[in-house]
Design a protein around this motif. Structure first.
Motif, PDB file in Angstrom:
ATOM      1  N   ASP A 171      10.891  -8.339 -10.181  1.00 22.71           N
ATOM      2  CA  ASP A 171      10.547  -7.191  -9.339  1.00 22.71           C
ATOM      3  C   ASP A 171       9.575  -7.615  -8.249  1.00 22.71           C
ATOM      4  O   ASP A 171       8.616  -8.345  -8.475  1.00 22.71           O
ATOM      5  CB  ASP A 171       9.901  -6.089 -10.174  1.00 22.71           C
ATOM      6  N   MET A 172       9.857  -7.121  -7.073  1.00 28.60           N
ATOM      7  CA  MET A 172       8.929  -7.390  -5.968  1.00 28.60           C
ATOM      8  C   MET A 172       7.656  -6.587  -6.187  1.00 28.60           C
ATOM      9  O   MET A 172       7.697  -5.436  -6.569  1.00 28.60           O
ATOM     10  CB  MET A 172       9.587  -6.982  -4.650  1.00 28.60           C
ATOM     11  N   ASN A 173       6.516  -7.183  -6.008  1.00 27.54           N
ATOM     12  CA  ASN A 173       5.284  -6.434  -6.073  1.00 27.54           C
ATOM     13  C   ASN A 173       4.431  -6.792  -4.881  1.00 27.54           C
ATOM     14  O   ASN A 173       4.717  -7.728  -4.142  1.00 27.54           O
ATOM     15  CB  ASN A 173       4.550  -6.682  -7.405  1.00 27.54           C
ATOM     16  N   LEU A 174       3.371  -6.022  -4.708  1.00 28.65           N
ATOM     17  CA  LEU A 174       2.548  -6.216  -3.522  1.00 28.65           C
ATOM     18  C   LEU A 174       1.891  -7.584  -3.500  1.00 28.65           C
ATOM     19  O   LEU A 174       1.679  -8.163  -2.446  1.00 28.65           O
ATOM     20  CB  LEU A 174       1.495  -5.112  -3.464  1.00 28.65           C
ATOM     21  N   ARG A 175       1.567  -8.135  -4.696  1.00 25.97           N
ATOM     22  CA  ARG A 175       0.904  -9.439  -4.713  1.00 25.97           C
ATOM     23  C   ARG A 175       1.797 -10.510  -4.118  1.00 25.97           C
ATOM     24  O   ARG A 175       1.349 -11.369  -3.367  1.00 25.97           O
ATOM     25  CB  ARG A 175       0.493  -9.808  -6.138  1.00 25.97           C
ATOM     26  N   THR A 176       3.098 -10.470  -4.405  1.00 27.44           N
ATOM     27  CA  THR A 176       3.977 -11.507  -3.888  1.00 27.44           C
ATOM     28  C   THR A 176       4.240 -11.358  -2.416  1.00 27.44           C
ATOM     29  O   THR A 176       4.771 -12.254  -1.776  1.00 27.44           O
ATOM     30  CB  THR A 176       5.324 -11.491  -4.636  1.00 27.44           C
ATOM     31  N   LEU A 177       3.869 -10.216  -1.864  1.00 26.07           N
ATOM     32  CA  LEU A 177       4.092  -9.992  -0.437  1.00 26.07           C
ATOM     33  C   LEU A 177       2.942 -10.497   0.428  1.00 26.07           C
ATOM     34  O   LEU A 177       3.066 -10.644   1.630  1.00 26.07           O
ATOM     35  CB  LEU A 177       4.267  -8.496  -0.165  1.00 26.07           C
ATOM     36  N   ARG A 178       1.768 -10.687  -0.193  1.00 25.48           N
ATOM     37  CA  ARG A 178       0.574 -10.920   0.606  1.00 25.48           C
ATOM     38  C   ARG A 178       0.678 -12.212   1.398  1.00 25.48           C
ATOM     39  O   ARG A 178       0.949 -13.273   0.864  1.00 25.48           O
ATOM     40  CB  ARG A 178      -0.654 -10.959  -0.298  1.00 25.48           C
ATOM     41  N   LEU A 179       0.466 -12.127   2.711  1.00 22.38           N
ATOM     42  CA  LEU A 179       0.428 -13.291   3.586  1.00 22.38           C
ATOM     43  C   LEU A 179      -0.888 -13.304   4.334  1.00 22.38           C
ATOM     44  O   LEU A 179      -1.587 -12.309   4.431  1.00 22.38           O
ATOM     45  CB  LEU A 179       1.572 -13.232   4.620  1.00 22.38           C
ATOM     46  N   GLY A 180      -1.225 -14.433   4.932  1.00 24.78           N
ATOM     47  CA  GLY A 180      -2.390 -14.493   5.791  1.00 24.78           C
ATOM     48  C   GLY A 180      -2.180 -13.618   7.014  1.00 24.78           C
ATOM     49  O   GLY A 180      -1.102 -13.579   7.575  1.00 24.78           O
ATOM     50  N   LEU A 181      -3.209 -12.936   7.401  1.00 17.83           N
ATOM     51  CA  LEU A 181      -3.105 -12.013   8.531  1.00 17.83           C
ATOM     52  C   LEU A 181      -3.278 -12.756   9.841  1.00 17.83           C
ATOM     53  O   LEU A 181      -4.267 -13.419  10.077  1.00 17.83           O
ATOM     54  CB  LEU A 181      -4.184 -10.926   8.412  1.00 17.83           C
ATOM     55  N   ALA A 182      -2.242 -12.659  10.679  1.00 18.56           N
ATOM     56  CA  ALA A 182      -2.332 -13.237  12.020  1.00 18.56           C
ATOM     57  C   ALA A 182      -2.528 -12.089  12.989  1.00 18.56           C
ATOM     58  O   ALA A 182      -1.622 -11.314  13.249  1.00 18.56           O
ATOM     59  CB  ALA A 182      -1.057 -14.001  12.345  1.00 18.56           C
TER      60      ALA A 182
ATOM     61  N   SER B 222      -4.367   8.672  -2.661  1.00 16.91           N
ATOM     62  CA  SER B 222      -5.038   7.601  -1.916  1.00 16.91           C
ATOM     63  C   SER B 222      -5.592   6.541  -2.858  1.00 16.91           C
ATOM     64  O   SER B 222      -5.498   5.334  -2.589  1.00 16.91           O
ATOM     65  CB  SER B 222      -6.166   8.184  -1.062  1.00 16.91           C
ATOM     66  N   ASP B 223      -6.164   6.977  -3.988  1.00 15.31           N
ATOM     67  CA  ASP B 223      -6.721   6.032  -4.959  1.00 15.31           C
ATOM     68  C   ASP B 223      -5.638   5.151  -5.575  1.00 15.31           C
ATOM     69  O   ASP B 223      -5.851   3.956  -5.809  1.00 15.31           O
ATOM     70  CB  ASP B 223      -7.452   6.792  -6.069  1.00 15.31           C
ATOM     71  N   THR B 224      -4.471   5.741  -5.848  1.00 13.87           N
ATOM     72  CA  THR B 224      -3.374   4.968  -6.439  1.00 13.87           C
ATOM     73  C   THR B 224      -2.951   3.831  -5.516  1.00 13.87           C
ATOM     74  O   THR B 224      -2.774   2.683  -5.947  1.00 13.87           O
ATOM     75  CB  THR B 224      -2.173   5.884  -6.729  1.00 13.87           C
ATOM     76  N   LEU B 225      -2.808   4.152  -4.225  1.00 13.38           N
ATOM     77  CA  LEU B 225      -2.427   3.117  -3.265  1.00 13.38           C
ATOM     78  C   LEU B 225      -3.558   2.110  -3.075  1.00 13.38           C
ATOM     79  O   LEU B 225      -3.309   0.892  -3.015  1.00 13.38           O
ATOM     80  CB  LEU B 225      -2.057   3.749  -1.922  1.00 13.38           C
ATOM     81  N   ARG B 226      -4.779   2.586  -3.005  1.00 11.56           N
ATOM     82  CA  ARG B 226      -5.928   1.698  -2.821  1.00 11.56           C
ATOM     83  C   ARG B 226      -6.008   0.673  -3.941  1.00 11.56           C
ATOM     84  O   ARG B 226      -6.225  -0.528  -3.707  1.00 11.56           O
ATOM     85  CB  ARG B 226      -7.216   2.521  -2.761  1.00 11.56           C
ATOM     86  N   THR B 227      -5.805   1.118  -5.174  1.00  9.56           N
ATOM     87  CA  THR B 227      -5.849   0.220  -6.326  1.00  9.56           C
ATOM     88  C   THR B 227      -4.742  -0.828  -6.252  1.00  9.56           C
ATOM     89  O   THR B 227      -4.976  -2.021  -6.516  1.00  9.56           O
ATOM     90  CB  THR B 227      -5.722   1.018  -7.633  1.00  9.56           C
ATOM     91  N   ALA B 228      -3.531  -0.400  -5.876  1.00 10.70           N
ATOM     92  CA  ALA B 228      -2.414  -1.335  -5.771  1.00 10.70           C
ATOM     93  C   ALA B 228      -2.672  -2.396  -4.714  1.00 10.70           C
ATOM     94  O   ALA B 228      -2.413  -3.587  -4.930  1.00 10.70           O
ATOM     95  CB  ALA B 228      -1.134  -0.572  -5.453  1.00 10.70           C
ATOM     96  N   LEU B 229      -3.195  -1.984  -3.569  1.00  8.87           N
ATOM     97  CA  LEU B 229      -3.466  -2.933  -2.495  1.00  8.87           C
ATOM     98  C   LEU B 229      -4.601  -3.888  -2.861  1.00  8.87           C
ATOM     99  O   LEU B 229      -4.523  -5.096  -2.605  1.00  8.87           O
ATOM    100  CB  LEU B 229      -3.813  -2.180  -1.209  1.00  8.87           C
ATOM    101  N   ALA B 230      -5.667  -3.352  -3.456  1.00 11.55           N
ATOM    102  CA  ALA B 230      -6.797  -4.199  -3.842  1.00 11.55           C
ATOM    103  C   ALA B 230      -6.374  -5.214  -4.897  1.00 11.55           C
ATOM    104  O   ALA B 230      -6.760  -6.388  -4.838  1.00 11.55           O
ATOM    105  CB  ALA B 230      -7.943  -3.327  -4.356  1.00 11.55           C
ATOM    106  N   THR B 231      -5.564  -4.785  -5.866  1.00 11.96           N
ATOM    107  CA  THR B 231      -5.076  -5.686  -6.903  1.00 11.96           C
ATOM    108  C   THR B 231      -4.240  -6.806  -6.307  1.00 11.96           C
ATOM    109  O   THR B 231      -4.262  -7.956  -6.782  1.00 11.96           O
ATOM    110  CB  THR B 231      -4.245  -4.906  -7.935  1.00 11.96           C
ATOM    111  N   ALA B 232      -3.501  -6.485  -5.241  1.00 15.44           N
ATOM    112  CA  ALA B 232      -2.664  -7.484  -4.576  1.00 15.44           C
ATOM    113  C   ALA B 232      -3.455  -8.413  -3.670  1.00 15.44           C
ATOM    114  O   ALA B 232      -2.906  -9.368  -3.132  1.00 15.44           O
ATOM    115  CB  ALA B 232      -1.593  -6.774  -3.756  1.00 15.44           C
ATOM    116  N   GLY B 233      -4.732  -8.148  -3.488  1.00 18.66           N
ATOM    117  CA  GLY B 233      -5.570  -9.039  -2.703  1.00 18.66           C
ATOM    118  C   GLY B 233      -5.768  -8.648  -1.261  1.00 18.66           C
ATOM    119  O   GLY B 233      -6.336  -9.423  -0.484  1.00 18.66           O
ATOM    120  N   TYR B 234      -5.318  -7.468  -0.873  1.00 15.60           N
ATOM    121  CA  TYR B 234      -5.536  -7.011   0.496  1.00 15.60           C
ATOM    122  C   TYR B 234      -6.990  -6.590   0.684  1.00 15.60           C
ATOM    123  O   TYR B 234      -7.658  -6.154  -0.263  1.00 15.60           O
ATOM    124  CB  TYR B 234      -4.626  -5.825   0.830  1.00 15.60           C
ATOM    125  N   THR B 235      -7.488  -6.726   1.903  1.00 12.79           N
ATOM    126  CA  THR B 235      -8.843  -6.303   2.232  1.00 12.79           C
ATOM    127  C   THR B 235      -8.839  -4.812   2.523  1.00 12.79           C
ATOM    128  O   THR B 235      -8.166  -4.341   3.444  1.00 12.79           O
ATOM    129  CB  THR B 235      -9.370  -7.063   3.460  1.00 12.79           C
TER     130      THR B 235
END
Length: 227
Positions: free
Chosen positions: A1-12, A157-170
């Motif tokens: 399954d695709m998850n947010l962590r596998t999507l994370r790339l360096g921000l250009a 908002s909290d649900t999405l925030r948690t998912a993004l933070a867990t995936a390593g997004y700032t």
């Protein structure tokens, strides 16, 4: 399954800096010669990283009122909604939305600033699926459970925030736990300086570089399904 962590790339961060000029979008009002136009009371920014310009904006409100407008330079839009008609479901479509993003959605609990971005869209998509078992396009065709959506906006908002933070997004500093920041925080579609726009750019870059997601709609579907 695709998850947010596998999507994370360096921000250009792109170098272009976009500035916005606030222009009044259309609304209907009976008028006569010399009548002053009503002051817009629902404003916001539509962006996917880049500002969304020339898109149709629709607000479907709890009293069956529909108010429409168009996003202007910088992705800014402004509408005039009768105060008794809130809350309202928001949709943008057309304009320069990227391919694979036919529409984006948001929600306005009252007058003020309410943005339409992939952040508002993803949070609302998960919430609507939980509360109504519908996709956003199905729900927007005839918005239901408006009071339930409004009262649970911070939870969404909290649900999405948690998912993004867990995936390593700032996460922007102003997006704290228990807030509705992705919906309500005023921001500028300028990744050189705005942390919300930087997060939007990071998501867009991740989708483009994932190799497995066709487009933004595929990410939304995967996230709602628990991926």
């Amino acid at each position: 399954d695709m998850n947010l962590r596998t999507l994370r790339l360096g921000l250009a961060i792109p170098a272009a800096i976009v500035t916005g000029a606030l222009l009044t979008a259309c609304g209907s009002d009976s008028s006569s010669s010399g009548t002053t136009a009503p002051t817009p009371n629902l404003t916001g920014t539509a962006a996917t990283g880049a500002p969304v310009v020339g898109a149709s904006v629709s607000a479907k409100c709890q009293n069956s009122t529909t108010v429409t407008g168009t996003t202007q330079t910088g992705g800014i839009f402004s509408l005039t909604v009768p105060s008794a008609d809130f809350p309202c479901a928001l949709q943008i479509s057309g304009g320069n939305l990227p391919a694979g993003t036919p529409a984006l959605y948001s929600f306005a609990t009252g007058s003020g600033n309410f943005n339409v971005t992939p952040l508002s869209d993803l949070a609302l998509a998960m919430q609507v699926n939980t509360l109504a078992g519908l996709t956003l396009s199905q729900w927007f065709a005839s918005p239901s459970n408006m009071s339930g959506i409004a009262s649970a906006l911070a939870t969404a908002s909290d649900t999405l925030r948690t998912a993004l933070a867990t995936a390593g997004y700032t996460i922007p500093a102003t997006w704290g736990a228990g807030s509705t920041a992705p919906f309500t925080t005023t921001f500028t579609a300028n990744p050189a300086s705005d942390p919300f726009d930087q997060l939007l750019e990071a998501l867009a870059d991740a989708i483009a570089g994932s190799g497995t997601l066709a487009d933004y709609a595929a990410l939304r579907d995967a996230l709602v399904a628990g991926g």
